[in-house]
Design a protein around this motif. Sequence first.
Motif, short mmCIF file in Angstrom:
data_model
loop_
_atom_site.label_atom_id
_atom_site.label_comp_id
_atom_site.label_asym_id
_atom_site.label_seq_id
_atom_site.Cartn_x
_atom_site.Cartn_y
_atom_site.Cartn_z
N CYS A 160 0.84 -1.20 0.00
CA CYS A 160 0.00 0.00 0.00
C CYS A 160 0.87 1.25 0.00
O CYS A 160 0.57 2.23 -0.69
CB CYS A 160 -0.91 -0.02 1.22
N VAL A 164 0.49 4.05 -2.81
CA VAL A 164 0.08 5.41 -2.44
C VAL A 164 1.17 6.40 -2.84
O VAL A 164 0.88 7.49 -3.36
CB VAL A 164 -0.21 5.49 -0.93
N THR A 167 0.99 6.96 -6.58
CA THR A 167 -0.19 7.73 -6.93
C THR A 167 -0.03 9.19 -6.53
O THR A 167 -0.33 10.10 -7.32
CB THR A 167 -1.44 7.14 -6.25
N LEU A 350 -4.34 3.02 -9.57
CA LEU A 350 -5.39 2.82 -8.56
C LEU A 350 -6.42 1.80 -9.02
O LEU A 350 -6.82 0.90 -8.27
CB LEU A 350 -6.06 4.15 -8.24
#
Length: 495
Positions: A160, A164, A167, A350
């Motif tokens: 994650c 993240v 992104t 995503l």
Amino acid sequence: MGPGESQEQGSAGGSECRAWQRTGSSKWLYPTSLLCVCGFFFNVRPSEPFLTPYLLGPDKNLTEQQVNEIFPVWTYSYLVLLFPIFLATDYLRYKPVIVLQGAALIVTWVMLLYAQGLLAMKFLEFFYGMVTASEVAYYSYIYSVVDFNMYQKVTGYCRCATLVGYTVGSVTGQILVSFTEVSLFHLNVISLVCVAVAFIASMFLPMPQRSMFFHRVRGDCDEQEIKDEGAKSSSEEHESTATTPLNCGRDDADNMLPSYVPEPMNRMSYTQEITNKKPFKGVCIVLAMLWKTFLQCYSSWTLLCWSAWWALSTCGYFQILNYIQILWENILPSQNFQIYNGMVEAVSALLGAVAAFVVGYVKISSIWNEVALLLFSIIIAVSVFLIDTVRSIWVCYVSYIAFRIIYMMLITIATYKIAANLSVELYALVFGVNTFVALALQTLLTLVVVESSMLNLDIFGQFLAYSIYFAAIAVLFLIFGAYNIINKYRRVTSN
């Protein structure tokens, strides 16, 4: 030694194991948090979606032909460095290689900011190849410092963090380019600051005491306890890999997730003991273990099938990611129009992660293995064909997003299917071999399609070749499916 004495020692060993587990489980937060910080800042690189416009722009003033010469260096260096860094990761126990990855990223971005000329950019790609080859250390480190009961959680947290970070970097880059008119040079300055933060954080990681081959610890845990704990660890890892995407962007190529049965760490490693006395013999023992493991791994048809798809598709995936920005630049030049590369990269990452997460909860029968791979390979081939032929930037963006979603979804299924056919300790080797084969194929594809000594196709010709490549993968799995059905029919009729 009498039976009573042996039993007493076994009991003491079991108590020691349980004590280690309690200590390990209470100390998982610090290394996990620090590794997540590293993973996040390693991937906050707002300039990356705009790399090609930057190289073609006034800062570097390279031609498209020169950029085409630069990108293959990453493929070649990644291929050459993957196996040595894999061994070095295990021998040095992860942390030094994570620090090396941070240092290589800093060198990459310093060169991107200040180095000039074609040769300098080729050296830059070599250092970036070192970065991606070193990612095995990031994805392996956490399993050597936390209790096996935490594997599923820490895997999710670390994945994650990278997603993240990627992104946030892509969205930040798009916002700064679109709304504040920040120059691409200053985007690279922000990227350099972020990777420097990750590099500093990596130096505070705890040093692991064990690894998979060179530092396997002689344990005192009784045999049954090890088996029970190993089974539990294997079950949790299967769930984890089924719900976590392996590839988000280029960093994806390697996705090696070894797991270990926890053992007391107050014994000297057997292989380390030999290596200290006779270094050459120690390395030979490790290589023999690797070869034996390799032969065991690929004895399953299901594993072989999914591994073949993994290697073939990852090869094409890397090529698309390498050259997609050049294609976008030809369709819509960034110097004349507003571009949305950063937003497209963020959305595709995503949505790909969501698809991969959803797939983790879908039961997939092994009967449909080849059929699923055939159908989705056809869809990928069509997506790449549309990217090449329609030549509308919005069609390119949508097709690219669809391509990445399908790839991430299938690579997650492949991970689970492969993991289901392996014991936990074999994950790293199989995933490493698959990635190595993918890079070898990518090197061959690059030599044939891109290099001036061979076909030397323009960017549209290259993407046409990539769509044909994925169509060939579909045909291959059509043959695999037909072969499997015929075999099953013969078995049924013979019975």
